[in-house]
Design a protein around this motif. Structure first.
Motif, PDB file in Angstrom:
ATOM      1  N   LEU A 140       3.189   9.015  -8.902  1.00 25.91           N
ATOM      2  CA  LEU A 140       3.617   9.795 -10.058  1.00 25.91           C
ATOM      3  C   LEU A 140       2.887   9.371 -11.326  1.00 25.91           C
ATOM      4  O   LEU A 140       2.472  10.203 -12.136  1.00 25.91           O
ATOM      5  CB  LEU A 140       5.127   9.634 -10.274  1.00 25.91           C
ATOM      6  CG  LEU A 140       6.060  10.340  -9.300  1.00 25.91           C
ATOM      7  CD1 LEU A 140       7.503   9.998  -9.641  1.00 25.91           C
ATOM      8  CD2 LEU A 140       5.851  11.843  -9.351  1.00 25.91           C
ATOM      9  N   VAL A 141       2.737   8.060 -11.488  1.00 29.85           N
ATOM     10  CA  VAL A 141       2.225   7.519 -12.746  1.00 29.85           C
ATOM     11  C   VAL A 141       0.714   7.331 -12.732  1.00 29.85           C
ATOM     12  O   VAL A 141       0.021   7.689 -13.696  1.00 29.85           O
ATOM     13  CB  VAL A 141       2.924   6.173 -13.059  1.00 29.85           C
ATOM     14  CG1 VAL A 141       2.316   5.516 -14.285  1.00 29.85           C
ATOM     15  CG2 VAL A 141       4.419   6.393 -13.234  1.00 29.85           C
ATOM     16  N   VAL A 142       0.184   6.783 -11.643  1.00 27.29           N
ATOM     17  CA  VAL A 142      -1.228   6.400 -11.607  1.00 27.29           C
ATOM     18  C   VAL A 142      -2.186   7.579 -11.776  1.00 27.29           C
ATOM     19  O   VAL A 142      -3.136   7.491 -12.573  1.00 27.29           O
ATOM     20  CB  VAL A 142      -1.529   5.604 -10.320  1.00 27.29           C
ATOM     21  CG1 VAL A 142      -3.023   5.448 -10.106  1.00 27.29           C
ATOM     22  CG2 VAL A 142      -0.866   4.233 -10.394  1.00 27.29           C
ATOM     23  N   PRO A 143      -2.011   8.709 -11.080  1.00 34.25           N
ATOM     24  CA  PRO A 143      -2.939   9.824 -11.292  1.00 34.25           C
ATOM     25  C   PRO A 143      -2.960  10.329 -12.728  1.00 34.25           C
ATOM     26  O   PRO A 143      -4.016  10.681 -13.252  1.00 34.25           O
ATOM     27  CB  PRO A 143      -2.426  10.903 -10.325  1.00 34.25           C
ATOM     28  CG  PRO A 143      -1.720  10.151  -9.266  1.00 34.25           C
ATOM     29  CD  PRO A 143      -1.072   9.009  -9.972  1.00 34.25           C
ATOM     30  N   TYR A 167       4.648  -3.638  -5.311  1.00 33.11           N
ATOM     31  CA  TYR A 167       4.124  -2.502  -4.558  1.00 33.11           C
ATOM     32  C   TYR A 167       3.366  -1.521  -5.442  1.00 33.11           C
ATOM     33  O   TYR A 167       2.389  -0.906  -5.004  1.00 33.11           O
ATOM     34  CB  TYR A 167       5.250  -1.815  -3.785  1.00 33.11           C
ATOM     35  CG  TYR A 167       5.440  -2.438  -2.428  1.00 33.11           C
ATOM     36  CD1 TYR A 167       4.941  -1.834  -1.291  1.00 33.11           C
ATOM     37  CD2 TYR A 167       6.065  -3.677  -2.290  1.00 33.11           C
ATOM     38  CE1 TYR A 167       5.081  -2.421  -0.039  1.00 33.11           C
ATOM     39  CE2 TYR A 167       6.209  -4.272  -1.058  1.00 33.11           C
ATOM     40  CZ  TYR A 167       5.708  -3.641   0.068  1.00 33.11           C
ATOM     41  OH  TYR A 167       5.834  -4.231   1.294  1.00 33.11           O
ATOM     42  N   VAL A 168       3.775  -1.381  -6.682  1.00 30.33           N
ATOM     43  CA  VAL A 168       2.982  -0.563  -7.608  1.00 30.33           C
ATOM     44  C   VAL A 168       1.579  -1.138  -7.710  1.00 30.33           C
ATOM     45  O   VAL A 168       0.576  -0.419  -7.581  1.00 30.33           O
ATOM     46  CB  VAL A 168       3.649  -0.501  -8.992  1.00 30.33           C
ATOM     47  CG1 VAL A 168       2.688   0.090 -10.026  1.00 30.33           C
ATOM     48  CG2 VAL A 168       4.920   0.353  -8.947  1.00 30.33           C
ATOM     49  N   ASP A 169       1.495  -2.445  -7.921  1.00 29.50           N
ATOM     50  CA  ASP A 169       0.188  -3.064  -8.133  1.00 29.50           C
ATOM     51  C   ASP A 169      -0.690  -2.995  -6.886  1.00 29.50           C
ATOM     52  O   ASP A 169      -1.898  -2.780  -6.981  1.00 29.50           O
ATOM     53  CB  ASP A 169       0.366  -4.517  -8.580  1.00 29.50           C
ATOM     54  CG  ASP A 169       0.873  -4.626 -10.014  1.00 29.50           C
ATOM     55  OD1 ASP A 169       1.028  -3.573 -10.675  1.00 29.50           O
ATOM     56  OD2 ASP A 169       1.124  -5.745 -10.478  1.00 29.50           O
ATOM     57  N   TYR A 190       9.060   7.920   0.694  1.00 28.02           N
ATOM     58  CA  TYR A 190       9.591   6.623   0.309  1.00 28.02           C
ATOM     59  C   TYR A 190      11.044   6.684  -0.153  1.00 28.02           C
ATOM     60  O   TYR A 190      11.738   5.656  -0.144  1.00 28.02           O
ATOM     61  CB  TYR A 190       8.671   5.979  -0.724  1.00 28.02           C
ATOM     62  CG  TYR A 190       7.349   5.571  -0.101  1.00 28.02           C
ATOM     63  CD1 TYR A 190       7.312   4.607   0.898  1.00 28.02           C
ATOM     64  CD2 TYR A 190       6.155   6.184  -0.469  1.00 28.02           C
ATOM     65  CE1 TYR A 190       6.116   4.237   1.493  1.00 28.02           C
ATOM     66  CE2 TYR A 190       4.945   5.829   0.127  1.00 28.02           C
ATOM     67  CZ  TYR A 190       4.942   4.850   1.109  1.00 28.02           C
ATOM     68  OH  TYR A 190       3.761   4.488   1.713  1.00 28.02           O
ATOM     69  N   LEU A 191      11.528   7.869  -0.546  1.00 31.48           N
ATOM     70  CA  LEU A 191      12.973   8.006  -0.765  1.00 31.48           C
ATOM     71  C   LEU A 191      13.718   7.835   0.560  1.00 31.48           C
ATOM     72  O   LEU A 191      14.755   7.170   0.623  1.00 31.48           O
ATOM     73  CB  LEU A 191      13.296   9.366  -1.375  1.00 31.48           C
ATOM     74  CG  LEU A 191      13.128   9.492  -2.893  1.00 31.48           C
ATOM     75  CD1 LEU A 191      13.383  10.929  -3.343  1.00 31.48           C
ATOM     76  CD2 LEU A 191      14.059   8.533  -3.630  1.00 31.48           C
ATOM     77  N   LEU A 192      13.184   8.452   1.609  1.00 29.08           N
ATOM     78  CA  LEU A 192      13.779   8.244   2.930  1.00 29.08           C
ATOM     79  C   LEU A 192      13.700   6.779   3.342  1.00 29.08           C
ATOM     80  O   LEU A 192      14.641   6.228   3.933  1.00 29.08           O
ATOM     81  CB  LEU A 192      13.076   9.133   3.959  1.00 29.08           C
ATOM     82  CG  LEU A 192      13.388  10.631   3.874  1.00 29.08           C
ATOM     83  CD1 LEU A 192      12.444  11.431   4.768  1.00 29.08           C
ATOM     84  CD2 LEU A 192      14.840  10.893   4.260  1.00 29.08           C
ATOM     85  N   GLY A 195      12.884  -1.908  -3.036  1.00 32.55           N
ATOM     86  CA  GLY A 195      11.948  -1.846  -4.158  1.00 32.55           C
ATOM     87  C   GLY A 195      10.549  -1.474  -3.731  1.00 32.55           C
ATOM     88  O   GLY A 195       9.795  -0.881  -4.506  1.00 32.55           O
ATOM     89  N   SER A 196      10.185  -1.815  -2.488  1.00 33.18           N
ATOM     90  CA  SER A 196       8.854  -1.432  -2.009  1.00 33.18           C
ATOM     91  C   SER A 196       8.711   0.078  -1.971  1.00 33.18           C
ATOM     92  O   SER A 196       7.650   0.625  -2.286  1.00 33.18           O
ATOM     93  CB  SER A 196       8.609  -2.023  -0.615  1.00 33.18           C
ATOM     94  OG  SER A 196       9.576  -1.559   0.301  1.00 33.18           O
ATOM     95  N   ASN A 197       9.788   0.759  -1.622  1.00 32.48           N
ATOM     96  CA  ASN A 197       9.742   2.212  -1.572  1.00 32.48           C
ATOM     97  C   ASN A 197       9.739   2.826  -2.961  1.00 32.48           C
ATOM     98  O   ASN A 197       9.057   3.822  -3.212  1.00 32.48           O
ATOM     99  CB  ASN A 197      10.935   2.736  -0.776  1.00 32.48           C
ATOM    100  CG  ASN A 197      11.096   2.006   0.534  1.00 32.48           C
ATOM    101  OD1 ASN A 197      10.140   1.823   1.269  1.00 32.48           O
ATOM    102  ND2 ASN A 197      12.295   1.535   0.829  1.00 32.48           N
ATOM    103  N   VAL A 198      10.501   2.231  -3.879  1.00 33.90           N
ATOM    104  CA  VAL A 198      10.499   2.727  -5.249  1.00 33.90           C
ATOM    105  C   VAL A 198       9.114   2.557  -5.861  1.00 33.90           C
ATOM    106  O   VAL A 198       8.600   3.448  -6.546  1.00 33.90           O
ATOM    107  CB  VAL A 198      11.569   2.001  -6.089  1.00 33.90           C
ATOM    108  CG1 VAL A 198      11.475   2.406  -7.555  1.00 33.90           C
ATOM    109  CG2 VAL A 198      12.961   2.319  -5.545  1.00 33.90           C
ATOM    110  N   GLY A 199       8.488   1.400  -5.599  1.00 30.50           N
ATOM    111  CA  GLY A 199       7.115   1.209  -6.075  1.00 30.50           C
ATOM    112  C   GLY A 199       6.168   2.235  -5.494  1.00 30.50           C
ATOM    113  O   GLY A 199       5.288   2.760  -6.186  1.00 30.50           O
ATOM    114  N   ALA A 200       6.367   2.549  -4.228  1.00 34.02           N
ATOM    115  CA  ALA A 200       5.516   3.548  -3.577  1.00 34.02           C
ATOM    116  C   ALA A 200       5.785   4.953  -4.114  1.00 34.02           C
ATOM    117  O   ALA A 200       4.910   5.821  -4.056  1.00 34.02           O
ATOM    118  CB  ALA A 200       5.751   3.520  -2.069  1.00 34.02           C
TER     119      ALA A 200
END
Length: 427
Positions: free
Chosen positions: A164-167, A35-37, A280-282, A154-159
């Motif tokens: 947080l990281v990409v910008p 999901y990150v990718d 995505y935490l929800l 994990g899809s939500n954690v990736g989201a």
């Protein structure tokens, strides 16, 4: 084709061993990275659209063709994993999607990005067929929905991690490094997977007690899978139509949620983190809670059929209020409504994904999961086209969120009509 009555067997006492949960942790990590990718591009979309002049329809075409490649490949990966197993299948999937993900750095137009998006889609199509095959190998039915709920979270954690990281990477090193650095993480995961994963009986560190727990359910002898046999089953169509109806909503969140926050509330790229994290935490809570609910109800003596469908009904009701999100007067009200719907989606999915393993022989589930992925992708393509047209013509998210609010109740009704009771079947 003949339905048979499940034979209940008394399971051994739950063992102290935890090797199966390490497997689940690896599956969870793979879904996070998947999901990150796939979300790097949507996160960068407002900036890249402004810089390179992308149109809404051009971006919608990216979503449509991604889903087309994803859906078609999903079917083939399902069949392939039935033949070569979860270990080799997942390794192949990760290698393909990492190549496509990093290849995004070569392009600046939506038509160019499409060339990279296709191998990414093909590789990521193997994620859930392989993960579900591994879950079927390592978990008995009474734990399977919980395990699916955990790795699906994990899809939500990736989201959460992506905005947080990409910008930060994009603004400090340039947008291309966002693809390169996130792609490198999947290479690390691939090495860990190949080093650790084996079938339960091939795993030397597995205790006999844990192996007995894993193999508590009767195992059907492996048989060749024929498409005509799979497509004759009511269970197959219940799963496919369920995916067709709910997957488009999730795809819409993935591709358009940053854009919704940007257009509706003026949220900039560096500020995407807090609202997306909350959403995505929800969703994470919903994913684990959905699997836990049905597993808990079964533990209290409820039938498989009643437990799964009750959990899906509760999840479906969580999505209904999302119709009000476009009229929300504040960002955080919209976040709460969308987050509740995402929790509902993931809780519904955790139980729907368990349907093939609940009702079919293990050697058939990969093919059925593949067909479900294709059905979901077709629905996602239609939804992407609908969203692109709506946003370019009337410029409002209201019709999109209205469809999302109804999708899960409709899906549950369709599943119930096709499959009033879960009945195991043999080909």
């Amino acid at each position: 084709m003949q339905a048979v009555t499940a034979v209940e067997t008394e399971a051994p006492a739950k063992p102290a061993g935890r090797v199966r949960w390490i497997v689940c942790a690896l599956l969870f990590a793979a879904v996070v990275l998947s999901y990150v990718d796939r979300l790097v591009l949507p996160t960068l979309k407002p900036e890249l659209q402004a810089r390179y002049g992308w149109s809404e329809s051009g971006y919608a075409d990216l979503a449509i063709w991604f889903q087309a490649g994803y859906g078609i490949a999903y079917v083939f990966f399902g069949r392939l994993i039935d033949r070569i197993g979860a270990r080799a299948g997942y390794a192949l999937a990760v290698a393909l999607w990492t190549f496509g993900h990093i290849a995004h750095v070569l392009f600046t137009s939506t038509s160019g990005m499409l060339l990279a998006r296709i191998p990414l889609a093909i590789g990521e199509a193997g994620t859930f067929p392989a993960a579900i095959a591994a879950t079927n190998e390592w978990f008995p039915k009474r734990e399977r929905a919980l395990a699916i709920g955990i790795f699906n979270a994990g899809s939500n954690v990736g989201a959460i991690l992506t905005p947080l990281v990409v910008p930060v990477i994009a603004l400090t090193l340039g947008w291309r490094w966002a693809f390169i650095l996130t792609g490198a993480l999947t290479v690390i995961w691939l090495a860990a997977w190949l080093g650790f994963y084996r079938r339960p009986r091939e795993k030397k560190t597995l205790t006999t007690q844990e192996l007995a727990w894993i193999e508590a359910d009767p195992v059907d002898p492996v048989q060749p899978v024929r498409w005509r046999d799979v497509l004759r089953l009511r269970q197959t169509w219940a799963y496919m139509l369920g995916r067709f109806l709910i997957d488009p909503v999730w795809w819409t969140f993935l591709f358009w949620l940053p854009d919704f926050f940007n257009k509706q509330f003026g949220v900039k790229m560096l500020d995407f983190g807090p609202p997306l994290i909350a959403v995505y935490l929800l969703a994470d809570v919903g994913s684990v809670a959905g699997g836990w609910t049905s597993s808990r109800l079964m533990g209290r003596g409820w039938s498989l059929n009643r437990a799964r469908k009750t959990a899906m009904l509760l999840a479906a009701l969580c999505a209904v209020p999302i119709a009000l999100a476009p009229q929300a007067t504040s960002l955080w009200t919209a976040v709460a409504l969308i987050g509740l719907a995402c929790a509902g989606h993931q809780g519904f999915s955790a139980n729907l994904y368990a349907l093939p393993g609940d009702t079919m022989p293990r050697w058939m589930t990969g093919s059925v999961v593949g067909l479900g992925g294709l059905a979901g992708a077709v629905g996602g393509m239609l939804m992407a086209k609908f969203a692109g047209v709506i946003l370019e013509t009337i410029g409002s998210y209201e019709p999109i969120f209205l469809v999302a609010s109804c999708a899960y109740l409709v899906a549950l009704a369709v599943i119930y009509l096709i499959l009033p009771r879960y009945q195991p079947t043999h080909a």
